[in-house]
Design an enzyme around this catalytic site. Sequence first.
Site, PDB file in Angstrom:
ATOM      1  N   ALA A  27       0.840  -1.203   0.000  1.00 47.17           N
ATOM      2  CA  ALA A  27       0.000   0.000   0.000  1.00 47.17           C
ATOM      3  C   ALA A  27       0.874   1.252   0.000  1.00 47.17           C
ATOM      4  CB  ALA A  27      -0.933  -0.012   1.212  1.00 47.17           C
ATOM      5  N   GLU A  71      -8.036 -20.625  -3.005  1.00 47.10           N
ATOM      6  CA  GLU A  71      -7.701 -20.578  -1.575  1.00 47.10           C
ATOM      7  C   GLU A  71      -8.978 -20.649  -0.748  1.00 47.10           C
ATOM      8  OE1 GLU A  71      -5.069 -17.305  -0.686  1.00 47.10           O
ATOM      9  OE2 GLU A  71      -3.630 -17.942  -2.193  1.00 47.10           O
ATOM     10  N   HIS A  89      -3.580 -17.552  10.641  1.00 49.29           N
ATOM     11  CA  HIS A  89      -3.461 -18.387   9.447  1.00 49.29           C
ATOM     12  C   HIS A  89      -3.330 -19.829   9.924  1.00 49.29           C
ATOM     13  CE1 HIS A  89      -2.137 -20.078   5.676  1.00 49.29           C
ATOM     14  NE2 HIS A  89      -2.401 -18.925   5.077  1.00 49.29           N
ATOM     15  N   HIS A 131      -1.855 -13.659  11.784  1.00 44.27           N
ATOM     16  CA  HIS A 131      -1.641 -13.342  10.377  1.00 44.27           C
ATOM     17  C   HIS A 131      -2.105 -11.938  10.009  1.00 44.27           C
ATOM     18  CE1 HIS A 131      -0.910 -14.354   6.228  1.00 44.27           C
ATOM     19  NE2 HIS A 131      -2.181 -14.267   5.867  1.00 44.27           N
ATOM     20  N   ARG A 152     -10.899 -11.948   7.188  1.00 46.50           N
ATOM     21  CA  ARG A 152     -10.550 -11.613   5.805  1.00 46.50           C
ATOM     22  C   ARG A 152     -10.546 -12.844   4.895  1.00 46.50           C
ATOM     23  NH1 ARG A 152      -5.928 -11.954   3.063  1.00 46.50           N
ATOM     24  NH2 ARG A 152      -4.478 -11.974   4.826  1.00 46.50           N
TER      25      ARG A 152
HETATM   26  C1  SIN Z   1      -1.683 -17.499   1.848  1.00 50.40           C
HETATM   27  O1  SIN Z   1      -0.986 -17.587   0.841  1.00 50.40           O
HETATM   28  O2  SIN Z   1      -2.213 -18.460   2.385  1.00 50.40           O
HETATM   29  C2  SIN Z   1      -1.862 -16.149   2.466  1.00 50.40           C
HETATM   30  C3  SIN Z   1      -2.575 -15.262   1.546  1.00 50.40           C
HETATM   31  C4  SIN Z   1      -3.421 -14.293   2.306  1.00 50.40           C
HETATM   32  O3  SIN Z   1      -3.231 -14.080   3.489  1.00 50.40           O
HETATM   33  O4  SIN Z   1      -4.351 -13.751   1.714  1.00 50.40           O
END
Ligand code: SIN
Length: 525
Positions: free
Chosen positions: A16, A114, A228, A331, A366
């Site tokens: 950013a 993802e 995470h 994370h 998120r």
């Molecule tokens: C990931 O690669 O798992 C992290 C990507 C993210 O935090 O959006």
Amino acid sequence: MKMRKADVIIIGSGIAGLYAAYLLSSKKKVILITKGKLDHSNSILAQGGIAAAIGKNDSWKHHFQDTIIAGHYHNVEEAVRCLVQNAPKIIQQLIDIGVTFDRDHHRNLELGREGGHHNRRIVHAGGDSTGKIIIEKLIKLIKPHVTIYEDEMVYELLTHNGNCVGVITKNMQGEYFIYQADHIVLATGGIGRLYPISSNDHTITGDGIAMAYRAGADLIDLEFIQFHPTMLVHNSIPFGLVSEAVRGEGARLVNQKGELIMEGIHPLKDLAPRDIVARTIYLSMQNGDQVYLDISIIKDFTKRFPTISKMCETGHIDINTGLLPIAPGAHFIMGGVKTNAYGETTLKGLYAIGEVAYTGVHGANRLASNSLLEGVVFANKVAEYIFMRPKKNIRRDPMIPQIQKLKLSLPEIKEIQDVMMKNVGIIRDEASLLFAKEWFEQFLPKFHSNMIIDLSFEEITRLNMVTTGWLITTSALKRTESRGGHFRKDYPYSNDEKWLKRYIVRRSEENEFNQVKNVTSTVLH
Ligand code: SIN
């Protein structure tokens, strides 16, 4: 004290900050200040990529829906719409500045998947080096046009008559500097290093949130912290992040008996939203299980995931066994310094972009690969807004603060991290939060004056960590429900989509947050 002037000061060197510097430096004198080196940031570590609905059967509406569902309906819908509708344009902007994304044999952009995404829509570069490739390109682009100060820490935002008018910094040689500008842009990242296991760069210690609070800007939703699910952790030592893209390619979470731990937990199983996966792993580990990522299904793992393969090598983890030892780690913070649609905070002259900002796009949790995207979308917004503003007269006679020597009693970084993980971690309750609140309060300085305490880099970092830890804890106490990245075992999970209370931490309010009004003598008004 030496004085430096610019049109815009940007604090921080993640995607950013760098992208805003790139855009703004075409017409404005920009100074960028970073407490480490230019390439110290979370963005450079980002593996997964950037989400954009550009696949055949995809549309911004699907991306919107996935973002809102992952965010537990706590998102600001207008902001999400802006984010996802702009995503394809952002990918094109990055291509235009020379970022090379991965493509398939037909030269189409390769799209990964993802957690929380119902479609393949993650654009990536260098396999799992997306952040590195983008950041290196941006650094090259801005260097000739932006004045950059590395290894210099912003200690405080300077305010005058309710405006943010500059910053005070200290460099590694112990010299203080005053900077003045029309526009001050916070791009300092989040709070990951307030926890012992984190995917974040070591510089990410909540500095922006603490400074904005002391200067009087509103903060919001600080209780929502994303863990995470898969940090590579071997013999209790963390080696870095194992991207969710690995599960996107078919890897599964298993325990030491080989049982699939996400089976029956969520329809998306291993690709459920992160809060759900992280909590399931955490509970398995609390029950004494070991959790692994079974990657045996992925062909050419080292080719698709070179960064992760290298990390395994460093940790002496043999990827040929097909099992990577993992644990959840801090994370991302969904809340932050409250901003409007153009990155403006409630303190005039101060802007916030990237993770330090609350734009409302992430809700309570998120969605994967929405963070680099948010960084570039709102860097564009802030630049657009600053270009439209008439030039202000920078105050010519700034208050020169006195530097005072004073000994503060501050805990060690490890103590702060342990208190946060144990009491304000993946699962919290009133008792744990009250304990943490009282623990932090013993370290909050009980005085207030218009002066600067002469603190070392390390001390100001610890003061910022204590302040931010206290703010997160107090916000978490106020939210008496479980939602997304805020899970309280004494309150049920809230399914009520309409129950969208947001707790604004307003320094001027006569509430308990005022206790840290006197947090530091480094406040200047
Ligand atoms: C990931 O690669 O798992 C992290 C990507 C993210 O935090 O959006």
